[in-house]
Write an enzyme that holds these catalytic residues in place. Sequence first.
Site, PDB file in Angstrom:
ATOM      1  N   CYS A 444       0.820  -1.219   0.000  1.00  0.00           N
ATOM      2  CA  CYS A 444       0.000   0.000   0.000  1.00  0.00           C
ATOM      3  C   CYS A 444       0.856   1.273   0.000  1.00  0.00           C
ATOM      4  O   CYS A 444       0.529   2.272  -0.668  1.00  0.00           O
ATOM      5  CB  CYS A 444      -0.952   0.008   1.181  1.00  0.00           C
ATOM      6  SG  CYS A 444      -0.136  -0.104   2.795  1.00  0.00           S
ATOM      7  N   HIS A 576      -1.749   0.458   7.586  1.00  0.00           N
ATOM      8  CA  HIS A 576      -2.277   0.777   6.250  1.00  0.00           C
ATOM      9  C   HIS A 576      -2.002   2.248   5.931  1.00  0.00           C
ATOM     10  O   HIS A 576      -1.736   3.055   6.824  1.00  0.00           O
ATOM     11  CB  HIS A 576      -3.780   0.501   6.199  1.00  0.00           C
ATOM     12  CG  HIS A 576      -4.348   0.475   4.817  1.00  0.00           C
ATOM     13  ND1 HIS A 576      -3.686  -0.091   3.756  1.00  0.00           N
ATOM     14  CD2 HIS A 576      -5.522   0.973   4.299  1.00  0.00           C
ATOM     15  CE1 HIS A 576      -4.428   0.016   2.663  1.00  0.00           C
ATOM     16  NE2 HIS A 576      -5.547   0.673   2.977  1.00  0.00           N
ATOM     17  N   ASP A 597      -8.062   4.456  -1.919  1.00  0.00           N
ATOM     18  CA  ASP A 597      -7.476   3.320  -1.194  1.00  0.00           C
ATOM     19  C   ASP A 597      -6.865   2.355  -2.204  1.00  0.00           C
ATOM     20  O   ASP A 597      -7.552   1.920  -3.143  1.00  0.00           O
ATOM     21  CB  ASP A 597      -8.563   2.627  -0.377  1.00  0.00           C
ATOM     22  CG  ASP A 597      -7.992   1.624   0.618  1.00  0.00           C
ATOM     23  OD1 ASP A 597      -6.812   1.235   0.471  1.00  0.00           O
ATOM     24  OD2 ASP A 597      -8.711   1.225   1.546  1.00  0.00           O
TER      25      ASP A 597
END
Length: 665
Positions: A444, A576, A597
């Site tokens: 991520c 995250h 996202d």
Amino acid sequence: MLTCEICGEELVLEEDMKTHLLLSHLENDMGCPLCSLSRVSYDELHFHINTAHKEKQDHDGAEGRGGHSLVRPSSMPIPTTTTTIVDSHCKQAIGLSRSEGSEGGVANGNRFDTIGGGVSLRTSNSTLVSKELMTVTPTPPGYTAFSGGESSGGRAVAIVGPTSSVSTGFLISAQDSSRPTSRHCHAEESLGVGSAEHTKVKQKRFSSPLKEKQFPCPMCALVCTDAFILQEHVELHLLEESTVEEAVLGATSSTEAASPSSSNSSGGKSYECPMCSVVCGDCYSLQEHVELHLDYGTATSAVSPGSDLRLARGLQEEEKERRKEQEAKREAEEFKKLQRQFGVDGRGGYRRQMERTMEKDVSRGVMVPADFHNKRAEMMEALASGVDDGRTRTQVYCIPLILSGVLDALYVYYQREARDCVHVWLSAETDHYCSSEGDKGWGCGYRNFQMLLSSLQRMEPYTTCLSVPSIPQVQVLIEGAWREGLDPQGATHFNQRLQGTRAWIGATEIYALCTSLRVSARVLDFHQPTGPGDTHPRLFDWVKQYFSQTATRGARLPPRVVQTTQPPLYLQHQGHSRSIVGVEQKKNGSLCLLLLDPGCSPGDVRKLLSQDGSTVTTAVRRMRKFPGNLKHRQYQVVAVEGVLSPEEKRTRILNSRTLRAERIP
């Protein structure tokens, strides 16, 4: 009427008298060896011999030196020898004779009583102490006994009557062996000497007979007249038995010791001591052996009182060592979990994960081998170039087939819908990059940097930046920034290596990478909640100020929807990271962030161009994050503010040795 001459009992029949004599007087009978006196105790017999036969003893002592001989006709058979056990207390000879052949024997006053070869020693006061088995040799009437007189002291032989007289305990002397033995003969006849005094004593004894109590031995046929004598006799029995048992046990133990393997080979059960290596043959021996161990431990503890304290300290030290080992083991397991979580456990990086994923697809039949090889070749080509192949980038096409981005689609949506929003601020055009099979679960941070870099490439000051790199290339760039001296603490944390790993990156690595590319960035740390319910209203206010500061410049009344020239914000929290591309302000004054996202699929992002208003609203709702949706303990934001000059870059490299974020509040 028949009267017993011994005890005076009167009986009618002669058979009853015989039975009475047999049972009451003849069994275990004790009588005088010089006359017919019987049924007397040892003390009485001793007194009788010393008083009634004193002259006979003196006379025999004078004649015993010459010896005696036994005259036996050749026609008579040799009598047989019978054996009897004499009372253990009395032990007097059945035939009384004396051996006085030597002058030493007379001087010592000792007498030897002989019965067919058995000898008993008697002192001068006629006390009998022999406790041996004596053999009686009966002599038929008319025969005389003799003693082979020897100069050194001959052995006197007793004159014994027929076998019937031996059973009743009556003996005859050597001087009167030719006369038959009778229980009713007088002492004067047997000795040849008359004594009125002796006759009176004997008649007095017969007139008042003493009936003594008998004590039979429980282990043999002997009957004693005294309880103490019986006790000594039984103790002799027990002593003999214990001696035999000890001899048998000793022989058995020596045999077992000589061949210890024979007992085991025979299948006998053995018992091993739990405290040492000794093996016992039965449980009782094992119990005694263990008790010896315990007794020795008790004695040792009694000798050394401090042993308990030493034992307690030893146990405490063992417990400490055990806890340390458990703590070290737990720390090692937790460290391995962290390594696996952050992708530094050596399982391979982006390329290895992509290959494994495609291999699984081939094994499940989802992908054919030909496609596997084609995709693998394309992946290797992209990794060699260092530029992202664009497979994970979301591209949106408008109706006139003009290529457009995600932010353009959002601007159109807010112009037509969302009338409940007073103001909407959007970032500059940004491409959405999603996770792929090669970085799912850990990529991520890399994908958000690709989103930020895709926005900077569209702005004039940042055109000198590189094209959007692939994830392995981003890892190479971060390692290069570490080599330049940026963020030495972070470099040490990752051991100076990111290539070929699945390591997570955060705000500090993005800051070091931007500085290495001469992009001015700042890190803001919202280290604690600033609102009720662990919310971060200060974060929302800062984001609103970041996007609105350029849009309201020179405008008297700002428009409701504004697409600014500000690049997106990198938002990091525990586990995250996402990209902030806009902020909404509702009519009630509340704020809402718009987030892209990497975990969202390209299909969900493409719904923003749907002609159905409800579909677009659903897609926008997924991007909205209210204060109640961001409740992590800490948030970090990386904001890009311009381009760095070479001097500013060197200054930031020097200052990054101790990297500090701006803490809010």
